[in-house]
Design a protein around this motif. Structure first.
Motif, mmCIF file in Angstrom:
data_model
loop_
_atom_site.group_PDB
_atom_site.id
_atom_site.type_symbol
_atom_site.label_atom_id
_atom_site.label_comp_id
_atom_site.label_asym_id
_atom_site.label_seq_id
_atom_site.Cartn_x
_atom_site.Cartn_y
_atom_site.Cartn_z
ATOM 1 N N THR A 64 20.754 -30.724 1.756
ATOM 2 C CA THR A 64 20.510 -30.434 0.814
ATOM 3 C C THR A 64 21.824 -30.055 -0.241
ATOM 4 O O THR A 64 21.904 -29.409 -0.875
ATOM 5 N N ARG A 66 21.905 -26.986 0.797
ATOM 6 C CA ARG A 66 20.834 -25.161 0.203
ATOM 7 C C ARG A 66 20.901 -24.368 2.023
ATOM 8 O O ARG A 66 21.408 -23.765 1.979
ATOM 9 N N SER A 120 15.568 -19.702 -1.990
ATOM 10 C CA SER A 120 14.773 -20.161 -3.424
ATOM 11 C C SER A 120 16.039 -20.845 -4.926
ATOM 12 O O SER A 120 15.499 -21.529 -5.611
ATOM 13 N N GLY A 121 17.044 -19.922 -4.923
ATOM 14 C CA GLY A 121 17.960 -20.351 -5.479
ATOM 15 C C GLY A 121 19.120 -21.524 -5.428
ATOM 16 O O GLY A 121 18.919 -22.120 -4.560
ATOM 17 N N GLU A 122 19.165 -21.595 -6.735
ATOM 18 C CA GLU A 122 19.916 -22.912 -6.726
ATOM 19 C C GLU A 122 21.031 -22.519 -5.791
ATOM 20 O O GLU A 122 22.029 -21.160 -6.329
ATOM 21 N N PRO A 123 21.632 -24.031 -5.462
ATOM 22 C CA PRO A 123 22.982 -23.413 -4.858
ATOM 23 C C PRO A 123 24.271 -23.058 -5.989
ATOM 24 O O PRO A 123 24.138 -23.890 -7.219
ATOM 25 N N GLU A 126 29.836 -26.815 -3.799
ATOM 26 C CA GLU A 126 29.222 -27.319 -3.269
ATOM 27 C C GLU A 126 30.145 -27.727 -2.288
ATOM 28 O O GLU A 126 29.956 -28.409 -0.851
ATOM 29 N N ALA A 427 28.220 -24.275 -12.758
ATOM 30 C CA ALA A 427 27.899 -22.690 -11.753
ATOM 31 C C ALA A 427 29.082 -22.301 -12.675
ATOM 32 O O ALA A 427 28.688 -20.903 -12.501
ATOM 33 N N GLU A 462 26.048 -15.541 -5.866
ATOM 34 C CA GLU A 462 25.243 -16.357 -4.542
ATOM 35 C C GLU A 462 23.889 -14.908 -4.359
ATOM 36 O O GLU A 462 22.977 -14.989 -4.031
ATOM 37 N N GLN A 465 22.046 -13.878 -6.050
ATOM 38 C CA GLN A 465 20.802 -15.045 -6.420
ATOM 39 C C GLN A 465 20.532 -15.555 -8.044
ATOM 40 O O GLN A 465 19.835 -15.908 -8.944
ATOM 41 N N GLU A 467 22.430 -18.379 -11.188
ATOM 42 C CA GLU A 467 22.529 -19.589 -11.301
ATOM 43 C C GLU A 467 24.069 -20.670 -11.156
ATOM 44 O O GLU A 467 24.255 -21.158 -11.454
#
Ligand code: ADP
Ligand code: MG
Length: 605
Positions: A64, A66, A120-123, A126, A427, A462, A465, A467
């Motif tokens: 995913t 992640r 737990s954070g969104e990546p 990509e 992002a 990142e 943390q 987004e």
């Protein structure tokens, strides 16, 4: 066989400059401190140019996307360092490279693991690799003119002509390497499409920096190519012989396989008499020999096998240069082809080893029988031809192509194209790209710097943390990259300069400001005695101070002391803690246990 599929040439230098994480001597910090200023530590110096990180493979993990975030939050190749290790128990979990779900199950009651928070954070990314120097983009906005110019010259190679030599100039980060590799890919693809024998060999002279190495690399590349070529040919011939034995009539039929087969290769080549096979009247290539009998095919097979035996790769060291040269020469001339040799960072080669290599390469064509060589040199230094022999200079510079710096608008386009692939949607907040572009435009229009900034900003976001990447992340990234630069400069100073700088730092640590040369010299002298280094004269030390000034490490001004003459007064212009840490990581300076007595010298004197 060409340099294109060997970006490793590029990478070796980067790689070796990347300090292992063991260099990170920070004490273990708690998980909560992870995202503090401590993160910006020496191990990240590689971050500005780490073309080869083992983390790259991890980031393509299909989990995913992640997993990217989990396995390598600090761009250090996933190697656990002190930042990563919260405590011994958690450390064992770092070896669990399985899907995050496993980790969750096994620790339902335990405190959240090292990676849980981060996961737990969104990546944000990509595909982070797209922002690395090793990535060759498919499109190069704002380089059409230069690319077309190169192509116009090199197209000759596809017509069997010898293209003029080309010299490319431009400051770092102006897209020279990327453009040259792009053109070389296209050239090779087209040559395969039309089965024209044309090959491109890319050499990064910053890595391959002596005549011996350049020639050896070229020789071995062409030996490899020849061997592969012969192997293929042998396989075909053996197959043909096999079939001819069971069906002797097939060799008589002009429409049969054998005729068609004989046409597939370098069919119109008149073999010369150079090369390892010069004793043989028949060429080494698959000229349009029509085999009349199985015997004939077998003779050909034997010839080729003999050729194969004759190739001897050049060892890394030890041969006389002329032997290396003639081995290369014969390997290139083994069959007809046009060879484009790209010498990137050619100024480094000349600086280190003079222009002999270029002299030898540029006069080859007059002696080659079957093949032709064309040189494409790439230089960051606009003035490097001044050091060349006039003959080399005029031969090499038959065509010159200049790569001007990018302006901020152009950098925005370049960044936007990359960001689309590198980051997940939304992002980036909207001022991120313009700000990166603006910073890099100040930095002589350097696209590498712009991409570094963007990547580092993403990494900082990142770690934090968040987004989205914001303007602040870019500013922090700018600072971090600047610091990395300082650290690198200080790390590579000669010992004497390090001692001088250390003296300045000790003085500042003790509250001194506008330090004068005499004060520095006093402490410098004592430090030298302590570490058993030669003590230079005050005059030399003054020169070293000027050098530090030029490097932007100290800021020195000359002040008049009336009838006492003039002196220099200086202040440190880089962060003191980081600089001191780099200095004391040098074993000679780090071994001085108690520096206080040296500083005392200031007050004694
Ligand atoms: P140089 O060889 O001139 O120092 P590079 O070709 O290595 O510069 O470019 C530095 C970085 O910037 C590379 O990552 C490259 O892919 C990127 N880059 C440079 N010019 C462009 C461009 N016009 N479009 C897209 N990326 C570019
Ligand atoms: Mg380059």
């Amino acid at each position: 066989m060409t340099g294109n599929d060997r970006p490793s040439d590029d990478r070796t230098a980067d790689d070796s400059s990347a300090p292992p994480d063991s260099a990170d001597s920070d004490d273990t910090v708690s998980a909560d401190d992870r995202v503090g200023a401590d993160d910006i530590d020496a191990d990240d110096t590689a971050g500005t140019d780490d073309a080869v990180d083992t983390d790259d493979s991890i980031s393509t993990d299909p989990i995913t996307g992640r997993a990217t975030v989990s396995t390598d939050v600090d761009g250090d190749g996933g190697v656990p360092d002190s930042d990563d290790a919260t405590d011994a128990t958690d450390a064992t979990d770092t070896t669990d490279t399985d899907a995050p779900a496993d980790a969750d199950e096994s620790r339902t009651d335990a405190a959240p693991g090292l990676f849980d928070d981060l996961l737990s954070g969104e990546p944000i990314f990509e595909n982070k690799d797209v922002l690395r120097p090793s990535y060759t983009p498919e499109r190069l906005p704002h380089r059409n003119e230069q690319i077309n110019n190169m192509a116009t010259v090199l197209v000759g190679a596809l017509r069997g002509e010898t293209p003029s030599n080309i010299l490319i100039y431009g400051k770092t980060g102006t897209g020279k390497t990327a453009s040259a590799k792009f053109v070389s890919n296209e050239l090779e693809t087209t040559s395969q499409k039309y089965t024209v024998p044309c090959e491109v060999e890319y050499i990064n002279c910053e890595v391959t920096d002596t005549q011996y190495r350049v020639l050896a690399q070229l020789a071995n590349t062409f030996i490899d190519a020849n061997e592969r070529h012969i192997e293929e040919r042998l396989a075909e011939l053996r197959d043909l012989a096999e079939r001819a034995r069971s069906d002797p009539g097939m060799l008589d039929d002009p429409d049969s396989d054998s005729a068609a087969f004989a046409d597939t290769d370098f069919d119109d080549i008149e073999p010369g008499n150079a090369g390892p096979d010069d004793a043989e009247p028949d060429d080494a290539d698959s000229s349009a020999v029509e085999f009349d009998s199985v015997d004939e095919i077998e003779r050909r097979i034997e010839q080729l096998e003999a050729d194969l035996d004759e190739f001897e790769p050049v060892p890394m060291t030890g041969w006389p240069t002329d032997r290396v040269y003639s081995t290369f020469f014969e390997a290139v001339d083994y069959h007809e082809r046009v060879v484009v040799i790209m010498l990137d960072e050619i100024d480094k080669l000349v600086e280190k080893s003079g222009d002999d290599t270029l002299y030898n390469l540029s006069r080859m064509n007059s002696e080659l029988e079957n093949s032709r060589v064309s040189i494409l040199g790439i230089s960051n230094d606009l003035k490097f031809t001044e050091f060349l022999d006039p003959r080399v200079k005029s031969s090499l510079g038959e065509e010159e192509i200049v790569f001007p710096p990018y302006d901020a608008t152009q950098l925005r386009d370049i960044l936007s194209a990359r960001a689309d692939i590198a980051f997940v949607e939304n992002a980036l907040s909207e001022d991120v790209i313009p700000l990166c572009a603006a910073f890099a435009a100040q930095e002589h229009g350097d696209a590498r710097r712009a991409l570094d900034l963007l990547r580092t900003a993403g990494e900082l976001a990142e770690r934090g943390q968040t987004e989205r990447v914001g303007e602040d992340h870019v500013r922090d990234a700018q600072e971090k990259i600047e610091l990395d630069r300082v650290v690198e400069v200080v790390r590579t100073l000669p010992t004497q300069s390090k001692v001088v700088l250390f003296a300045v730092i000790l003085l500042e640590r003790n509250g001194a400001q506008n330090i004068n040369t005499g004060e520095v010299y006093n402490i410098y002298r004592r430090l030298c005695e302590e570490i058993d280094a030669d003590v230079l004269t005050q005059r030399r030390v003054t020169d070293l101070i000027s050098e530090l000034d030029m490097l932007g490490i100290v800021n020195a001004v000359v002040v008049s002391k009336g009838r006492y003459g003039r002196t220099k007064e200086m202040n440190l212009s880089v962060p003191i803690d980081d600089t001191e840490a780099v200095l004391t990581s040098d074993s000679r300076l780090g071994d001085i246990e108690d520096v206080q007595p040296f500083v005392q010298a200031r007050f004694d004197s």
